[in-house]
Design an enzyme around this catalytic site. Structure first.
Site, PDB file in Angstrom:
ATOM      1  N   CYS A 245      -7.520 106.442 -77.837  1.00 60.56           N
ATOM      2  CA  CYS A 245      -7.731 106.152 -76.637  1.00 60.56           C
ATOM      3  C   CYS A 245      -8.375 107.379 -75.472  1.00 60.56           C
ATOM      4  O   CYS A 245      -7.601 107.793 -75.114  1.00 60.56           O
ATOM      5  CB  CYS A 245      -6.623 105.443 -76.245  1.00 60.56           C
ATOM      6  SG  CYS A 245      -5.617 104.224 -77.267  1.00 60.56           S
ATOM      7  N   CYS A 248     -11.736 110.881 -71.974  1.00 57.31           N
ATOM      8  CA  CYS A 248     -13.008 111.642 -71.546  1.00 57.31           C
ATOM      9  C   CYS A 248     -14.060 111.656 -72.576  1.00 57.31           C
ATOM     10  O   CYS A 248     -13.570 111.764 -73.866  1.00 57.31           O
ATOM     11  CB  CYS A 248     -12.996 112.919 -70.863  1.00 57.31           C
ATOM     12  SG  CYS A 248     -12.252 114.280 -71.794  1.00 57.31           S
TER      13      CYS A 248
END
Length: 410
Positions: A245, A248
């Protein structure tokens, strides 16, 4: 930041005409292509010029200097010869900026990540060897079997001649390392002299039932040469998975750069998003991430990381007052990541390592501070142990079936 698009990697040079052959032979993503050895090059009848081009482009890709790839390749010089050129030669002949020149001449660093790029890849037909696994406070010593082969690279002059075992050793849990455990998170930093308290995080790993029936949408497949956005040629669903997940682009790029190692361990990489902004997904894949991209509209994966609640933080308290989050931002900027402010920005993510079938969640990392990355050494270590566990189970089943067969003939 260097793109993981194969078309961007080969550019307009001599490798472009090889794309159909590379696809046919399985050299269909950038991390895998970069660890091609001399035997593999000869197998597809690469010319010396093409070998030199691959060496140069791999070196530039590691240092996020691909804007100079076409010019350097067109010079018809090999990488060893280029590394002996003077600064004035680079400035005058190739128009390289002085800061970029310093990065180019530094043979020990690579801007794609803080960890060494694994310069080897295990092919299924290669010989298997066993290497010692990493020990930790929560695991007993055991052995990890990985497919490996000696790499006789054309890049010997710049230190690329290593084996998969040596590459795996780069991620060895060092003596004295405090293992973060099954539920991992980096320490929190005092905020505003202790006046601002950080959001709490859970201590227990999520149960498999919390993610077993999550409804997800597949936005992109695993990237291959020539694949366009929205085109899905990937129908396989095998092996372990690292459900990343990604908060950035920097972490996504860092993790996908290690794809050959995860391939050798039977790991499939997936990025999970909680919102779908079409332009952002197109920019993200395959430039920063060439793996599968999934959409979790209900944010169930993100809730599982927080024990049923979303992990959220405010910009002022979670970033401006948080020195670790600001340091994480500077780290991403140093990698050449282009930032923007599109989409939701308060929900934190993390990483799941999910075993094959319904064997459960083996590891989860929680993004306590904005921009925290899962420690790659631990991620690789857990994946290696999963592979070893599966191999032990298969051998046990085969042994049991063999004994039953023998008894049947008695």
């Amino acid at each position: 930041m260097a793109s993981f698009s194969m078309e961007d990697f080969v550019g307009n040079g001599v490798l472009k005409k090889l794309l159909p052959v590379l696809l046919e032979e399985g050299w269909d993503d950038v991390p895998t292509l970069k660890i091609m050895n001399a035997e593999d090059m000869d197998a597809i009848k690469m010319t010396q010029q093409q070998k030199d081009a691959l060496e140069i482009r791999s070196y530039l890709h590691d240092r996020a200097l691909m804007q100079y790839a076409d010019k350097l390749e067109a010079s018809a010089k090999g990488l060893p010869e280029m590394l002996n050129l003077s600064s004035m030669d680079f400035l005058s002949q190739f128009g390289m900026k002085r800061g970029h020149l310093a990065r180019f001449m530094d043979r020990t660093s690579a801007c794609t990540s803080t960890d060494p790029l694994p310069p080897s890849y295990s092919m299924p037909a290669r010989k298997q060897r066993a290497i010692p696994s990493r020990s930790s406070s929560i695991y007993q010593n055991e052995y990890v079997s990985v497919n490996s082969r000696k790499m006789s690279m054309t890049r010997n002059s710049v230190g690329y001649d290593v084996t998969l075992e040596q590459s795996m050793a780069d991620f060895k849990i060092k003596d004295g390392h405090i293992y973060k455990g099954i539920v991992a998170a980096v320490p929190d930093e005092p905020r505003a002299c202790g006046c601002v308290q950080p959001p709490p995080i859970i201590d227990n790993v999520a149960s498999y039932s919390t993610i077993e029936n999550i409804s997800i949408e597949k936005l992109t497949p695993e990237y291959k040469i020539g694949m366009e956005f929205g085109e899905d040629k990937d129908t396989s669903d095998e092996g372990f998975r690292v459900m990343a997940c990604i908060m950035c682009r920097a972490e996504a790029h860092k993790l996908y750069a290690k794809k050959p190692i995860f391939d050798s361990l039977g790991i499939r990489l997936c990025a999970v998003l909680h919102e779908h902004i079409d332009s952002e997904v197109k920019d993200f894949w395959p430039r920063y991430w060439g793996g599968v991209v999934l959409l979790d509209k209900g944010m169930e994966f993100f809730k599982a990381l927080g024990g049923g609640q979303l992990l959220k933080d405010k910009f002022i308290s979670g970033f401006l007052f948080n020195s670790r989050a600001r340091a994480n931002y500077k780290r991403a900027k140093a990698m050449g990541i282009e930032q923007n402010f599109k989409g939701e920005g308060e929900i934190k993510g993390g990483l799941f390592i999910v075993g094959k079938g319904k064997s459960g969640i083996a590891y989860q990392f929680i993004e306590r501070n904005f921009g925290d990355w899962a420690p790659l050494a631990e991620v690789v270590d857990i994946c290696a142990r999963l592979q070893n566990q599966q191999q032990s189970q298969v051998e046990s089943i085969r042994s049991s079936l063999s004994m039953q067969s023998s008894q049947g003939y008695d």
